[in-house]
Design a protein around this motif. Structure first.
Motif, PDB file in Angstrom:
ATOM      1  N   LYS A 196       1.454 -30.130   4.406  1.00  0.00           N
ATOM      2  CA  LYS A 196       1.800 -30.004   5.645  1.00  0.00           C
ATOM      3  C   LYS A 196       2.665 -29.466   5.560  1.00  0.00           C
ATOM      4  N   GLU A 197       3.743 -29.396   4.611  1.00  0.00           N
ATOM      5  CA  GLU A 197       5.213 -28.902   4.434  1.00  0.00           C
ATOM      6  C   GLU A 197       5.315 -27.668   4.136  1.00  0.00           C
ATOM      7  N   VAL A 198       4.174 -27.428   2.516  1.00  0.00           N
ATOM      8  CA  VAL A 198       4.263 -25.983   1.762  1.00  0.00           C
ATOM      9  C   VAL A 198       3.640 -25.290   3.731  1.00  0.00           C
ATOM     10  N   LEU A 199       3.488 -25.821   3.973  1.00  0.00           N
ATOM     11  CA  LEU A 199       1.936 -24.470   4.831  1.00  0.00           C
ATOM     12  C   LEU A 199       2.659 -24.422   6.333  1.00  0.00           C
ATOM     13  N   HIS A 200       4.151 -25.785   5.728  1.00  0.00           N
ATOM     14  CA  HIS A 200       4.696 -25.154   6.897  1.00  0.00           C
ATOM     15  C   HIS A 200       5.849 -23.918   6.483  1.00  0.00           C
ATOM     16  N   GLY A 201       6.248 -24.396   6.030  1.00  0.00           N
ATOM     17  CA  GLY A 201       7.372 -23.811   4.906  1.00  0.00           C
ATOM     18  C   GLY A 201       6.542 -22.026   5.573  1.00  0.00           C
ATOM     19  N   ALA A 202       5.134 -21.536   4.545  1.00  0.00           N
ATOM     20  CA  ALA A 202       4.739 -20.756   4.288  1.00  0.00           C
ATOM     21  C   ALA A 202       4.428 -20.032   5.688  1.00  0.00           C
ATOM     22  N   GLN A 203       4.215 -20.550   6.711  1.00  0.00           N
ATOM     23  CA  GLN A 203       4.217 -20.148   8.113  1.00  0.00           C
ATOM     24  C   GLN A 203       6.485 -19.156   8.377  1.00  0.00           C
ATOM     25  N   GLU A 204       6.817 -20.153   7.685  1.00  0.00           N
ATOM     26  CA  GLU A 204       8.427 -19.674   7.822  1.00  0.00           C
ATOM     27  C   GLU A 204       8.936 -18.574   7.754  1.00  0.00           C
ATOM     28  N   GLY A 205       7.810 -18.422   6.193  1.00  0.00           N
ATOM     29  CA  GLY A 205       8.453 -16.902   5.032  1.00  0.00           C
ATOM     30  C   GLY A 205       8.552 -17.801   4.035  1.00  0.00           C
ATOM     31  N   ARG A 206       8.627 -19.123   3.807  1.00  0.00           N
ATOM     32  CA  ARG A 206       9.375 -20.448   3.208  1.00  0.00           C
ATOM     33  C   ARG A 206       8.669 -20.500   2.074  1.00  0.00           C
ATOM     34  N   ILE A 207       9.205 -20.901   0.715  1.00  0.00           N
ATOM     35  CA  ILE A 207       8.718 -21.374  -0.524  1.00  0.00           C
ATOM     36  C   ILE A 207       9.097 -22.463  -0.711  1.00  0.00           C
ATOM     37  N   VAL A 208       8.096 -23.553  -0.598  1.00  0.00           N
ATOM     38  CA  VAL A 208       8.284 -25.293  -1.558  1.00  0.00           C
ATOM     39  C   VAL A 208       8.004 -24.835  -2.890  1.00  0.00           C
ATOM     40  N   VAL A 209       9.212 -25.629  -2.825  1.00  0.00           N
ATOM     41  CA  VAL A 209       8.846 -24.856  -4.791  1.00  0.00           C
ATOM     42  C   VAL A 209       9.061 -26.586  -5.286  1.00  0.00           C
ATOM     43  N   GLU A 210       9.122 -27.991  -4.546  1.00  0.00           N
ATOM     44  CA  GLU A 210       8.629 -28.430  -5.266  1.00  0.00           C
ATOM     45  C   GLU A 210       7.033 -28.840  -5.261  1.00  0.00           C
ATOM     46  N   GLY A 211       7.192 -29.600  -6.537  1.00  0.00           N
ATOM     47  CA  GLY A 211       5.346 -29.624  -6.889  1.00  0.00           C
ATOM     48  C   GLY A 211       4.015 -28.240  -7.166  1.00  0.00           C
ATOM     49  N   CYS A 212       5.237 -27.351  -6.876  1.00  0.00           N
ATOM     50  CA  CYS A 212       5.104 -25.663  -7.575  1.00  0.00           C
ATOM     51  C   CYS A 212       4.413 -25.264  -8.831  1.00  0.00           C
ATOM     52  N   ARG A 213       3.507 -24.879  -9.311  1.00  0.00           N
ATOM     53  CA  ARG A 213       2.666 -24.642 -10.180  1.00  0.00           C
ATOM     54  C   ARG A 213       3.223 -23.180 -10.481  1.00  0.00           C
ATOM     55  N   GLY A 214       3.358 -22.377  -9.446  1.00  0.00           N
ATOM     56  CA  GLY A 214       4.122 -21.142 -10.258  1.00  0.00           C
ATOM     57  C   GLY A 214       3.013 -19.960  -9.265  1.00  0.00           C
ATOM     58  N   ASN A 215       3.702 -19.183  -9.354  1.00  0.00           N
ATOM     59  CA  ASN A 215       3.018 -17.820  -8.324  1.00  0.00           C
ATOM     60  C   ASN A 215       2.054 -16.506  -8.883  1.00  0.00           C
TER      61      ASN A 215
END
Length: 313
Positions: free
Chosen positions: A201-220
Motif C-alpha cells: 500500500k505504501e509502494v502504491l501510494h508512492g507511485a500515485q505521487e510519482g515516488r519510488i519506494v526503495v525498501e524491498g525493491c528488486r529493481g526497474n
C-alpha cells in the motif's frame, strides 16, 4: 515447511538487481487456470500464445497473462478482456489500457515499436487510451511455476483486493520465485519482493505521487540486472525518490564486473561499480529444483562525478 522463499529469506539473500527485464509489458486478461507456461497452457488459444511469444522475442516486450484476484473456476472464454501495455524506461514511462473481445487483435501490434516505447500501435490497433486510474499492482500467483507464488502470492492479492486497493491483478510470472510474494508496479516498472500488504500500500501510494519506494525493491525492469542494482544504490545514496529522476546512460564491462553510469535529470552523474557474486551457501532457486548458487549483484562503489571531470579524463 521449508520452501525456496523461506530459505532465501532465512539466508538474507539480497534482492536488489533481481527484477525481470522488459522495457515494455503487454498484459492480457485470461481468467481460469494457468499452466507453468501460461501463454500456451491456459484458456488462451495456444497457437495465439506461441505467436505472441514469437512476435515479442528480441523486442524488449514481455507478454504476461493477468486475472482478477479470487477463485479461478474453469469458466471458459472471457467475452471481454482487459489489456494493458506499459513502457518502463524513465523519461518515457507510460501505461495504456484497452478492452478487446478478440485476442487475435493482439497480433496487429507492432512489437518492435512497443518495445521502443511507441504506444501508437497499441492505441490504433486496440483503441487503447492512457490509463488514468490508480497504479497497477501485479502479484505473481502462478503456483504451477512455483508453489510459493500460490501459497504467498494469492493471499496477498486477495488481501489487497479485499481492503479496497484498486488496480490489483494476479499475473503469471515475474521471475524470482524465492522472493515471493513478488510484485510489479506499473506504470514505472519497479518490482518488489517479500511483499506484505502494508508495504504494498505504501509502494502504491508512492507511485500515485510519482515516488519510488526503495525498501524491498528488486529493481526497474527497464534495466539489465547490474543497472537495476546501480540505480537503486544511487537512490539510496542520494535520497532521490522521484520516479523518472534517474536513468542509466551507460554500462561498461562484462560479468563479473561492471561500471554503470547513472544520470540525474538535474545533470548530476554517478559511476557505480557492480560485481556479480554467487549466493552461498547453495539454495534452491525455486521449489523442487536442485541446490544452486544464484547470481547476486553486489554494489561495491558509488561515486558522484561531474561531466567536466569525465571529459577531462
Amino acid at each position: 515447511m521449508s520452501t525456496c522463499s523461506t530459505v532465501s529469506q532465512d539466508l538474507d539473500e539480497p534482492i536488489a538487481g533481481t527484477a525481470a527485464t522488459a522495457t515494455t509489458w503487454l498484459l492480457v486478461e485470461q481468467p481460469g487456470p494457468w499452466g507453468a507456461k501460461a501463454l500456451t497452457q491456459s484458456h488462451l488459444d495456444p497457437v495465439l500464445g506461441r505467436a505472441l511469444e514469437t512476435a515479442a522475442k528480441g523486442t524488449g516486450v514481455r507478454v504476461a497473462l493477468i486475472r482478477r484476484p479470487g477463485r479461478h473456476a474453469d469458466c471458459g472464454t472471457a467475452a471481454e478482456r482487459q489489456v494493458y501495455a506499459a513502457h518502463t524506461v524513465p523519461g518515457n514511462a507510460w501505461l495504456h489500457a484497452a478492452t478487446i473481445t478478440d485476442p487475435e487483435q493482439l497480433l496487429e501490434l507492432d512489437f518492435a515499436a512497443l518495445g521502443m516505447g511507441d504506444h501508437h500501435t497499441f492505441d490504433s490497433a486496440l483503441q487503447g487510451r492512457p490509463h488514468t486510474d490508480d497504479p497497477l499492482a501485479l502479484v505473481c500467483t502462478n503456483g504451477k511455476r512455483d508453489r510459493c507464488c500460490a501459497l504467498l502470492g494469492r493471499p496477498l492479492a486477495a488481501e489487497l483486493a479485499a481492503s479496497g486497493v484498486e488496480g490489483v491483478w494476479e499475473v503469471t510470472h515475474l521471475g524470482g520465485h524465492r522472493f515471493s510474494p513478488t510484485l510489479l508496479v506499473l506504470p514505472y516498472g519497479y518490482a518488489y519482493g517479500r511483499a506484505q500488504a502494508h508495504a504494498v500500500k505504501e509502494v502504491l501510494h508512492g507511485a500515485q505521487e510519482g515516488r519510488i519506494v526503495v525498501e524491498g525493491c528488486r529493481g526497474n525492469s527497464a534495466w539489465e540486472r547490474p543497472a537495476q542494482a546501480a540505480e537503486l544504490a544511487v537512490r539510496r545514496a542520494s535520497g532521490e525518490h522521484a520516479a523518472g529522476a534517474l536513468s542509466v546512460v551507460r554500462t561498461d564491462g562484462a560479468a563479473p564486473h561492471w561500471e554503470v553510469t547513472v544520470a540525474h535529470r538535474d545533470g548530476r552523474h554517478w559511476r557505480v561499480g557492480v560485481a556479480q557474486g554467487a549466493s552461498l551457501p547453495p539454495r534452491p532457486e525455486s521449489c523442487g529444483s536442485v541446490l544452486g548458487s544464484p547470481a547476486r549483484m553486489d554494489v561495491v562503489t558509488v561515486r558522484e562525478f561531474t561531466m567536466t571531470t569525465a571529459l577531462a579524463s
